[in-house]
Motif scaffolding. Structure first.
Motif, PDB file in Angstrom:
ATOM      1  N   MET A   1      84.488  23.182  13.250  1.00 17.12           N
ATOM      2  CA  MET A   1      84.423  24.463  12.561  1.00 17.12           C
ATOM      3  C   MET A   1      85.447  25.403  13.171  1.00 17.12           C
ATOM      4  N   ARG A   2      85.964  26.275  12.328  1.00 14.77           N
ATOM      5  CA  ARG A   2      86.889  27.308  12.786  1.00 14.77           C
ATOM      6  C   ARG A   2      86.491  28.619  12.122  1.00 14.77           C
ATOM      7  N   PRO A   3      86.848  29.744  12.752  1.00 14.50           N
ATOM      8  CA  PRO A   3      86.554  31.033  12.122  1.00 14.50           C
ATOM      9  C   PRO A   3      87.284  31.162  10.779  1.00 14.50           C
ATOM     10  N   ALA A   4      86.617  31.767   9.822  1.00 13.97           N
ATOM     11  CA  ALA A   4      87.236  32.004   8.513  1.00 13.97           C
ATOM     12  C   ALA A   4      88.174  33.191   8.601  1.00 13.97           C
ATOM     13  N   ASP A   5      89.113  33.225   7.677  1.00 13.17           N
ATOM     14  CA  ASP A   5      89.957  34.410   7.517  1.00 13.17           C
ATOM     15  C   ASP A   5      89.944  34.779   6.043  1.00 13.17           C
ATOM     16  N   PRO A   6      90.431  35.965   5.697  1.00 14.21           N
ATOM     17  CA  PRO A   6      90.349  36.421   4.308  1.00 14.21           C
ATOM     18  C   PRO A   6      90.953  35.442   3.286  1.00 14.21           C
ATOM     19  N   ALA A   7      91.945  34.678   3.676  1.00 14.37           N
ATOM     20  CA  ALA A   7      92.579  33.731   2.751  1.00 14.37           C
ATOM     21  C   ALA A   7      91.651  32.574   2.369  1.00 14.37           C
ATOM     22  N   ASP A   8      90.561  32.395   3.097  1.00  8.00           N
ATOM     23  CA  ASP A   8      89.636  31.294   2.803  1.00  8.00           C
ATOM     24  C   ASP A   8      88.709  31.596   1.628  1.00  8.00           C
ATOM     25  N   VAL A   9      88.680  32.818   1.157  1.00  8.57           N
ATOM     26  CA  VAL A   9      87.711  33.199   0.135  1.00  8.57           C
ATOM     27  C   VAL A   9      87.833  32.360  -1.134  1.00  8.57           C
ATOM     28  N   GLU A  10      89.018  32.103  -1.617  1.00  9.85           N
ATOM     29  CA  GLU A  10      89.146  31.362  -2.881  1.00  9.85           C
ATOM     30  C   GLU A  10      88.740  29.893  -2.768  1.00  9.85           C
ATOM     31  N   PRO A  11      89.177  29.166  -1.722  1.00 10.02           N
ATOM     32  CA  PRO A  11      88.674  27.791  -1.610  1.00 10.02           C
ATOM     33  C   PRO A  11      87.151  27.727  -1.469  1.00 10.02           C
ATOM     34  N   ILE A  12      86.567  28.681  -0.752  1.00 11.17           N
ATOM     35  CA  ILE A  12      85.112  28.697  -0.598  1.00 11.17           C
ATOM     36  C   ILE A  12      84.447  29.038  -1.933  1.00 11.17           C
ATOM     37  N   ALA A  13      84.987  29.996  -2.660  1.00 18.88           N
ATOM     38  CA  ALA A  13      84.424  30.359  -3.971  1.00 18.88           C
ATOM     39  C   ALA A  13      84.477  29.173  -4.925  1.00 18.88           C
ATOM     40  N   GLU A  14      85.561  28.430  -4.891  1.00 17.13           N
ATOM     41  CA  GLU A  14      85.686  27.260  -5.760  1.00 17.13           C
ATOM     42  C   GLU A  14      84.677  26.182  -5.369  1.00 17.13           C
ATOM     43  N   LEU A  15      84.534  25.940  -4.074  1.00 18.69           N
ATOM     44  CA  LEU A  15      83.561  24.942  -3.621  1.00 18.69           C
ATOM     45  C   LEU A  15      82.149  25.369  -3.999  1.00 18.69           C
ATOM     46  N   ARG A  16      81.857  26.648  -3.878  1.00 21.00           N
ATOM     47  CA  ARG A  16      80.534  27.159  -4.261  1.00 21.00           C
ATOM     48  C   ARG A  16      80.238  26.829  -5.722  1.00 21.00           C
ATOM     49  N   ALA A  17      81.222  27.043  -6.581  1.00 23.62           N
ATOM     50  CA  ALA A  17      81.033  26.770  -8.004  1.00 23.62           C
ATOM     51  C   ALA A  17      80.734  25.289  -8.243  1.00 23.62           C
ATOM     52  N   ILE A  18      81.421  24.428  -7.532  1.00 28.38           N
ATOM     53  CA  ILE A  18      81.221  22.984  -7.686  1.00 28.38           C
ATOM     54  C   ILE A  18      79.848  22.566  -7.172  1.00 28.38           C
ATOM     55  N   VAL A  19      79.515  23.018  -5.973  1.00 26.85           N
ATOM     56  CA  VAL A  19      78.273  22.599  -5.322  1.00 26.85           C
ATOM     57  C   VAL A  19      77.042  23.144  -6.042  1.00 26.85           C
ATOM     58  N   MET A  20      77.104  24.385  -6.480  1.00 25.61           N
ATOM     59  CA  MET A  20      75.926  25.014  -7.066  1.00 25.61           C
ATOM     60  C   MET A  20      75.745  24.731  -8.556  1.00 25.61           C
ATOM     61  N   ARG A  21      76.779  24.243  -9.205  1.00 25.33           N
ATOM     62  CA  ARG A  21      76.720  24.063 -10.650  1.00 25.33           C
ATOM     63  C   ARG A  21      75.521  23.245 -11.130  1.00 25.33           C
ATOM     64  N   PRO A  22      75.241  22.064 -10.569  1.00 23.18           N
ATOM     65  CA  PRO A  22      74.103  21.296 -11.103  1.00 23.18           C
ATOM     66  C   PRO A  22      72.777  22.056 -11.041  1.00 23.18           C
ATOM     67  N   ASP A  23      72.491  22.706  -9.913  1.00 18.91           N
ATOM     68  CA  ASP A  23      71.231  23.445  -9.789  1.00 18.91           C
ATOM     69  C   ASP A  23      71.208  24.665 -10.694  1.00 18.91           C
ATOM     70  N   LEU A  24      72.311  25.392 -10.758  1.00 13.50           N
ATOM     71  CA  LEU A  24      72.352  26.574 -11.625  1.00 13.50           C
ATOM     72  C   LEU A  24      72.236  26.192 -13.097  1.00 13.50           C
ATOM     73  N   GLU A  25      72.879  25.089 -13.495  1.00 13.23           N
ATOM     74  CA  GLU A  25      72.750  24.647 -14.885  1.00 13.23           C
ATOM     75  C   GLU A  25      71.311  24.240 -15.193  1.00 13.23           C
ATOM     76  N   ARG A  26      70.686  23.519 -14.265  1.00 10.24           N
ATOM     77  CA  ARG A  26      69.299  23.087 -14.445  1.00 10.24           C
ATOM     78  C   ARG A  26      68.382  24.294 -14.626  1.00 10.24           C
ATOM     79  N   LEU A  27      68.692  25.380 -13.907  1.00 12.53           N
ATOM     80  CA  LEU A  27      67.883  26.605 -13.995  1.00 12.53           C
ATOM     81  C   LEU A  27      68.334  27.527 -15.127  1.00 12.53           C
ATOM     82  N   GLY A  28      69.367  27.122 -15.874  1.00 17.80           N
ATOM     83  CA  GLY A  28      69.866  27.938 -16.978  1.00 17.80           C
ATOM     84  C   GLY A  28      70.581  29.191 -16.522  1.00 17.80           C
ATOM     85  N   ARG A  29      71.185  29.151 -15.324  1.00 18.93           N
ATOM     86  CA  ARG A  29      71.792  30.351 -14.754  1.00 18.93           C
ATOM     87  C   ARG A  29      73.263  30.185 -14.400  1.00 18.93           C
ATOM     88  N   TYR A  30      73.894  29.108 -14.831  1.00 20.85           N
ATOM     89  CA  TYR A  30      75.292  28.914 -14.460  1.00 20.85           C
ATOM     90  C   TYR A  30      76.195  29.809 -15.299  1.00 20.85           C
TER      91      TYR A  30
END
Length: 145
Positions: A1-30
């Motif tokens: 692990m390394r400390p995050a910096d402001p430039a990491d926001v977009e890769p993390i946001a994209e990963l969040r969308a990928i990881v959370m999509r199945p659960d959010l779709e199942r809950l009708g909230r994607y």
């Protein structure tokens, strides 16, 4: 692990969308935009770590201090790396840190998410829940005896 910096926001946001999509779709909230924007709006690089595996971006995790304990947030791992023990290793490292400071750790996970089993294996228990979220907490090891 390394400390995050402001430039990491977009890769993390994209990963969040990928990881959370199945659960959010199942809950009708994607929502394609909202899933990324919520991360951007709450991103705190000073409390976030980037997880790397073999020198490449593999995920993120945030430990945010608050009045009612430390919040474990934005814990995302590349789906291709899940189920191999990386999440458990990261969680053990973080919980050793919070235990050393006798900190209660809180998190929320979506109803039906397989991540809940990971958290339960590491000592988290349900505090409250609603139709969408399960709020969990873990007292520090010193408090659990």
């Amino acid at each position: 692990m390394r400390p995050a910096d402001p430039a990491d926001v977009e890769p993390i946001a994209e990963l969040r969308a990928i990881v959370m999509r199945p659960d959010l779709e199942r809950l009708g909230r994607y929502d394609e935009h909202r899933v990324r924007q919520r991360l951007r709006d709450g991103f705190t690089p000073q409390h976030t770590s980037v997880i790397e595996a073999d020198g490449t971006f593999a995920g993120s995790v945030t430990l945010r201090p608050s009045e009612d304990g430390t919040w474990l947030e934005h814990f995302y791992l590349d789906p291709d790396l899940q189920g191999r023990g990386l999440g458990s290793a990261v969680l053990r490292t973080l919980l050793a840190r919070t235990d050393a400071h006798a900190e209660l750790v809180r998190l929320n996970v979506l109803q039906g998410s397989p991540a809940r089993r990971l958290y339960e294996r590491h000592g988290f228990a349900v505090e409250t829940q609603d139709p969408v979220d399960v709020f969990m907490l873990r007292p520090p090891t010193t408090a659990r005896g």
